[in-house]
Enzyme design. Sequence first.
Site, short mmCIF file in Angstrom:
data_model
loop_
_atom_site.label_atom_id
_atom_site.label_comp_id
_atom_site.label_asym_id
_atom_site.label_seq_id
_atom_site.Cartn_x
_atom_site.Cartn_y
_atom_site.Cartn_z
N LYS A 21 80.51 72.40 24.18
CA LYS A 21 80.45 71.05 24.74
C LYS A 21 79.39 70.20 24.02
O LYS A 21 79.64 69.05 23.69
CB LYS A 21 80.14 71.10 26.25
N ARG A 98 80.65 70.24 37.76
CA ARG A 98 80.91 71.67 37.66
C ARG A 98 81.46 72.22 38.97
O ARG A 98 81.79 73.42 39.06
CB ARG A 98 79.61 72.40 37.33
N ARG A 132 73.03 83.50 20.48
CA ARG A 132 72.48 82.17 20.24
C ARG A 132 70.94 82.13 20.35
O ARG A 132 70.37 82.71 21.25
CB ARG A 132 73.10 81.25 21.29
N ARG A 167 67.58 82.03 25.29
CA ARG A 167 67.36 81.31 26.54
C ARG A 167 67.29 82.34 27.66
O ARG A 167 67.98 83.36 27.60
CB ARG A 167 68.58 80.40 26.79
N ARG A 178 77.91 83.50 35.14
CA ARG A 178 78.21 82.09 34.83
C ARG A 178 79.70 81.91 34.56
O ARG A 178 80.31 80.92 34.97
CB ARG A 178 77.39 81.62 33.62
P1 AMP Z 1 74.35 74.69 30.56
O1 AMP Z 1 73.26 74.40 29.59
O2 AMP Z 1 75.29 73.56 30.74
O3 AMP Z 1 75.04 76.00 30.26
O4 AMP Z 1 73.65 74.88 32.00
C1 AMP Z 1 72.68 75.89 32.20
C2 AMP Z 1 72.53 76.17 33.69
O5 AMP Z 1 72.11 74.97 34.37
C3 AMP Z 1 73.81 76.57 34.40
O6 AMP Z 1 74.08 77.96 34.30
C4 AMP Z 1 73.49 76.17 35.84
O7 AMP Z 1 72.60 77.09 36.46
C5 AMP Z 1 72.72 74.87 35.65
N1 AMP Z 1 73.63 73.69 35.64
C6 AMP Z 1 73.92 72.85 34.61
N2 AMP Z 1 74.78 71.89 34.97
C7 AMP Z 1 75.04 72.12 36.29
C8 AMP Z 1 75.87 71.47 37.26
N3 AMP Z 1 76.62 70.40 36.94
N4 AMP Z 1 75.89 72.00 38.51
C9 AMP Z 1 75.15 73.06 38.86
N5 AMP Z 1 74.36 73.73 38.00
C10 AMP Z 1 74.30 73.26 36.72
#
Ligand code: AMP
Length: 221
Positions: A21, A98, A132, A167, A178
Amino acid sequence: MSKQLIKGPRISLFGPPGAGKGTFANRIKEYYPDIVHISTGDILRENVANETDLGKTAKKFMDNGELVPDDIVIGMVKDRLKQKDVKNNGFVLDGFPRTIGQARILSEITDLDYFLLLTTSRDTIKKRILGRYTCDECGAIYNIYIKKPKKEGVCDECGNSVEFTQRSDDTEEALDKRLDAYETNAAPIIEFYEERGKLKRVPKENTLDLTEQEIKDLLEI
Ligand code: AMP
């Protein structure tokens, strides 16, 4: 509640973690240089790093591979969408909505022009995510399987030394959670945008392989 007036394209990128993304958002910026890239994951990580109250609450969920509760994330996105840069140039949401609750609230704030669905196999995702790592200095992204720095341990972008540190939520256990969370939530969200005629499917697994024409078709440029 009246909807917010936002000029410019209003895009959401939807797909499992590791679908690309962030990379795709950068490709969209080639066509809309001023569009505002809003990554909820990045905003949350920033809050965690700065040890804000929001960050302290969010960290527990993130490290477990769980979604951060809707009220926290929705509040954060609402605040961001009110800002001038977004109102003038549009946005590309990366990682929001999400959950179906987030999709419904977003639709009360503003309409989306495009809801772009990225699909990637679980195998590819695991390689991408578990390999990563980023340069602490400039944020350049590497991968032990796919993209190592040209010179071991030295960042191609800024020349500083980089070590393989992941991370804190990029572990196999957290990743499985996830991906499960993604699959549970995805179906109603996809249906929500399909019914509204906003859904478009990104035709390639690797967004870097999309041709200029494919991107233009998706964004109707
Ligand atoms: P990402 O970098 O998009 O993979 O997000 C990392 C983590 O942030 C996810 O595994 C969730 O714990 C949290 N997160 C990011 N976006 C959302 C969202 N829209 N709703 C809930 N949790 C989120």
